[in-house]
Design a protein around this motif. Structure first.
Motif, mmCIF file in Angstrom:
data_model
loop_
_atom_site.group_PDB
_atom_site.id
_atom_site.type_symbol
_atom_site.label_atom_id
_atom_site.label_comp_id
_atom_site.label_asym_id
_atom_site.label_seq_id
_atom_site.Cartn_x
_atom_site.Cartn_y
_atom_site.Cartn_z
ATOM 1 N N VAL A 65 2.843 16.826 -8.598
ATOM 2 C CA VAL A 65 1.596 16.086 -8.398
ATOM 3 C C VAL A 65 1.441 14.984 -9.449
ATOM 4 O O VAL A 65 1.074 13.848 -9.131
ATOM 5 C CB VAL A 65 0.392 17.050 -8.414
ATOM 6 C CG1 VAL A 65 -0.927 16.289 -8.446
ATOM 7 C CG2 VAL A 65 0.443 17.945 -7.181
ATOM 8 N N ILE A 66 1.747 15.295 -10.696
ATOM 9 C CA ILE A 66 1.661 14.287 -11.753
ATOM 10 C C ILE A 66 2.648 13.154 -11.493
ATOM 11 O O ILE A 66 2.334 11.973 -11.676
ATOM 12 C CB ILE A 66 1.929 14.934 -13.132
ATOM 13 C CG1 ILE A 66 0.800 15.903 -13.493
ATOM 14 C CG2 ILE A 66 2.093 13.867 -14.211
ATOM 15 C CD1 ILE A 66 -0.562 15.269 -13.665
ATOM 16 N N ASN A 81 -1.927 4.343 -3.369
ATOM 17 C CA ASN A 81 -2.605 5.424 -2.648
ATOM 18 C C ASN A 81 -1.768 6.695 -2.524
ATOM 19 O O ASN A 81 -2.320 7.769 -2.274
ATOM 20 C CB ASN A 81 -2.978 4.928 -1.239
ATOM 21 C CG ASN A 81 -3.519 6.027 -0.364
ATOM 22 O OD1 ASN A 81 -4.649 6.468 -0.529
ATOM 23 N ND2 ASN A 81 -2.701 6.509 0.575
ATOM 24 N N ALA A 82 -0.465 6.616 -2.710
ATOM 25 C CA ALA A 82 0.417 7.757 -2.443
ATOM 26 C C ALA A 82 0.012 8.981 -3.257
ATOM 27 O O ALA A 82 -0.334 8.870 -4.434
ATOM 28 C CB ALA A 82 1.861 7.385 -2.749
ATOM 29 N N GLY A 83 0.058 10.135 -2.612
ATOM 30 C CA GLY A 83 -0.295 11.358 -3.322
ATOM 31 C C GLY A 83 0.098 12.593 -2.538
ATOM 32 O O GLY A 83 0.298 12.545 -1.320
ATOM 33 N N VAL A 112 0.868 -1.177 0.000
ATOM 34 C CA VAL A 112 0.000 0.000 0.000
ATOM 35 C C VAL A 112 0.904 1.225 0.000
ATOM 36 O O VAL A 112 1.589 1.503 0.981
ATOM 37 C CB VAL A 112 -0.942 0.033 1.218
ATOM 38 C CG1 VAL A 112 -1.892 1.228 1.106
ATOM 39 C CG2 VAL A 112 -1.736 -1.261 1.337
ATOM 40 N N THR A 113 0.925 1.948 -1.108
ATOM 41 C CA THR A 113 1.773 3.146 -1.156
ATOM 42 C C THR A 113 1.101 4.290 -0.399
ATOM 43 O O THR A 113 -0.116 4.362 -0.298
ATOM 44 C CB THR A 113 2.063 3.576 -2.604
ATOM 45 O OG1 THR A 113 0.856 4.027 -3.226
ATOM 46 C CG2 THR A 113 2.657 2.422 -3.408
ATOM 47 N N GLY A 114 1.928 5.154 0.173
ATOM 48 C CA GLY A 114 1.393 6.282 0.933
ATOM 49 C C GLY A 114 0.548 5.842 2.111
ATOM 50 O O GLY A 114 -0.509 6.420 2.369
#
Length: 311
Positions: free
Chosen positions: A109-110, A89-91, A10-12
């Motif tokens: 962001v991109i 999920n990372a952002g 699970v990223t972020g």
């Protein structure tokens, strides 16, 4: 626990929505690779899952590059022997209106949302194919990517792009038995905490109280845990026939979003020239043009934000 024996990245996932997703996957039996850019936050997340009786390790790195994507997959395999689930999920946010948004605001962001999803999914799918794993890939979209939102050119582009990639990947991964979907969460986060419209809901959540029904039912706005169940379900064997979808979750509400379809169609032999459009467009399509942006219901008086204190 239907995810027993499964391994998830699970990223972020050091805090917020990502941590809720990781904890729910762990509760359902999966071992989890936590990812965050802050080593202390990542360690706390691992400790929290272990205190719950689960298994977790951490990779401290910003997603975006192929190297970090490889590191995440390699960590899962080295620590737990396999990989079955990826949640991207990372952002980050760099909200500004168009004329104030810099190249750096856009690119950051991109890179995290869109490229980070691309590189991580590509690496996970390569592992799934090579090892004959009918894996589960769950990307995270946003209502902003579906409808647009003022001041979020970069974020809207990234989230819309993620759903576009999901539809393509569903075609490419079908033969391998790998599913890929996008979840559209509507939940209290660091971002919504700053929006006055959601003040009463966020305050209730921070007090450990249930949010007012207006937010949970009428708006479909809830807590991170309200979204986590959908993540775990899409990661399970029971969701093997669900792919290429954008599914919203928030509060008491669950939604399947439509994919873009033509709202109206007209034909003219020889095609549509400039003069033809001048003469006919409004009559044919004027009442069929589509709305944009999210439109919120008026807040009941008792749920309106408190006025700012006078200085």
């Amino acid at each position: 626990m239907s995810l027993t024996g499964k391994v998830a990245i699970v990223t972020g996932s050091g805090r917020g929505l990502g941590l809720s997703y990781a904890r729910e996957l762990s509760r359902q039996g999966a071992a989890v690779v936590i990812n965050d850019v802050d080593a202390n936050v990542a360690a706390e997340a691992v400790a929290l899952i272990e205190a719950d009786g689960g298994s977790a390790v951490a990779v401290v790195a910003p997603v975006g590059t192929t190297e970090v994507a490889k590191q995440l997959v390699e960590k899962a395999v080295a620590e737990f022997g396999r990989l079955d689930i990826l949640v991207t999920n990372a952002g980050i946010l760099r909200d500004k209106s168009l004329l104030k948004m810099t190249d750096e605001d856009f690119d950051l962001v991109i890179n995290v949302h869109l490229k980070g999803t691309f590189t991580c999914v590509r690496e996970a799918f390569a592992y799934f194919k090579e090892n004959n794993v009918q894996g589960r890939i769950i990307t995270i979209g946003s209502p902003t990517g579906q409808r647009g939102n003022f001041g979020q050119t970069n974020y809207a582009a990234a989230k819309a792009g993620i759903v576009g990639m999901v539809r393509t990947w569903a075609l490419e991964m079908k033969k391998a038995g790998v599913t890929v979907n996008s979840v559209i969460p509507v939940a209290a986060t660091a971002m919504t905490k700053t929006v006055p419209y959601f003040q009463k809901a966020v305050e209730a959540d921070e007090r450990g109280e249930a949010m007012p029904s207006f937010f949970r039912h009428d708006l479909g706005f809830g807590t991170a845990d309200d979204v986590a169940g959908l993540i775990a379900f899409l990661a399970s064997d029971e969701a093997a026939n669900i792919t290429g979808q954008a599914i919203g979750a928030g509060g008491d509400r669950l939604q399947v979003w439509t994919h873009p379809e033509a709202a109206a169609t007209e034909y003219r032999e020889g095609g549509w020239g400039y003069t033809d459009l001048i003469e006919n467009f409004d009559a044919l399509f004027g009442d069929k043009l589509q709305s944009f942006g999210e439109e919120f219901l008026p807040l009941p008086d008792e749920l309106k934000p408190e006025p700012a204190p006078a200085r």
